[in-house]
Design an enzyme around this catalytic site. Sequence first.
Site, PDB file in Angstrom:
ATOM      1  N   ARG A 150      -6.405   1.463  -8.797  1.00  0.00           N
ATOM      2  CA  ARG A 150      -6.593   0.321  -7.897  1.00  0.00           C
ATOM      3  C   ARG A 150      -6.655  -0.992  -8.671  1.00  0.00           C
ATOM      4  NH1 ARG A 150     -10.752   3.199  -3.499  1.00  0.00           N
ATOM      5  NH2 ARG A 150      -9.064   4.249  -2.369  1.00  0.00           N
ATOM      6  N   TYR A 169      -0.295   1.534  -1.248  1.00  0.00           N
ATOM      7  CA  TYR A 169      -0.725   2.693  -2.043  1.00  0.00           C
ATOM      8  C   TYR A 169      -2.024   2.474  -2.808  1.00  0.00           C
ATOM      9  CZ  TYR A 169       2.167   0.805  -5.995  1.00  0.00           C
ATOM     10  OH  TYR A 169       2.739   0.052  -6.975  1.00  0.00           O
ATOM     11  N   GLU A 170      -2.553   3.622  -3.310  1.00  0.00           N
ATOM     12  CA  GLU A 170      -3.890   3.709  -3.910  1.00  0.00           C
ATOM     13  C   GLU A 170      -4.972   3.322  -2.895  1.00  0.00           C
ATOM     14  OE1 GLU A 170      -3.664   5.297  -6.401  1.00  0.00           O
ATOM     15  OE2 GLU A 170      -1.679   4.841  -7.168  1.00  0.00           O
ATOM     16  N   GLY A 171      -4.735   3.619  -1.639  1.00  0.00           N
ATOM     17  CA  GLY A 171      -5.658   3.244  -0.575  1.00  0.00           C
ATOM     18  C   GLY A 171      -5.199   1.947   0.045  1.00  0.00           C
TER      19      GLY A 171
END
Length: 409
Positions: free
Chosen positions: A133, A276-278
Amino acid sequence: WLATMCLTEPQAGSDLGLVRTKALPQVDSSYRLSGTKIFISGGEHDLSDNIVHLVLARLPDAPPGPKGLSLFLAPKFMPDGSRNPVFCERIEEKMGLHGSATCVMRFDEATGWIVGAPGRGLNAMFVMMNAARLHVGLQGIGLLEAAWQKANAYAQERRQMRAPERGTSAAEADLIIEHPAMRRILDTQRAWIDGGRVLAYKTALKLDVIKHHPDGEDKAEAERWCSLVTPVLKAAWTTQAFNGASDCLQVFGGHGYVREWGIEQIVRDARVAMIYEGTNEIQAIDLLVRKVLPDGGIGLTTLLQQLKRKLDGTQVLHTAVQAQVTTLCELTRQLVQANTSDKALAYWVADDYLRAVALTLLAWAWVQIGQAIEPGTQNTRWSQPATALQHWVLPEFAMRMQIISARLP
């Protein structure tokens, strides 16, 4: 060797509790992994001698939901050189970011070994996820920088119309860098880029404190910073990467929409970083619902007050940051109180709350930039984006506060 993070499945995007990949224990302490994963960056390639897949899967007796997930390591090639039955079914054709292929991966009773304790897969995976992140936040800053550089270079050579502040000149038309509309776009992105770098580098230093500092109190303070700032960096600066790159495309006019100039690629590439990555919505929920509210807002309020105490001066930006900190701390207190009777409220306002925190941190970062410039120095490189910050960026803070306050009981 290179590695992958095999989390997502067709039916389980951000909701990893729905993961169905199975892991069957074997007599030799290995496991047989069976299932399909999607969006796997670097899932198949010939860039390294081996690929190590880190796979979320369920043991036969695992409970449903995220607590039933364990983490497994499954290499492409086994220690004896044989091929593990891990296959790339297809490469996903994406909107952008074509330099990074993502794959649909199929595990056909592939051999793997458990990493960590059973049922603790997400805990292990989040060690990598939190680092990723931060990387994505930096990717947002880098993409915005790339877009700004292209747009700024174009504005320095393209002539169009008369700039209102130039008066008359011998040239047929003025450089578009001299037009207020273009200056506003470019200086605004510069404000986000430079402030984001300050926050990213401070976070990197805090990571070093966590790893190396002997004092427990300093470690705790650094952990609080990284925990709270990571979702802000990821969400706010990837959002700005896409929106700001789109604004930079505007500097090119019609040429920006044509591939040969390269700016349209940055707009497309930047869009995925918000996902992406949350997703950025999940980052906002992580900040407010999972980190701020559980401790009654003490952690974030402490961080903000520490930043406020380190401000020494009466300059306009100093005063603005101090006012924002005071307002944000009071709003946090009200949200904590309201959360006791309305659990859904935080989810409605999380995105606005994260944005308000980002704007406060951005303003603070620019105070640090201002303090690093020698007194009396007249440098448009810093003064122009600082002006843009005050005129066109920070006023958004009041809007976010008003949106959140309107939902409070």
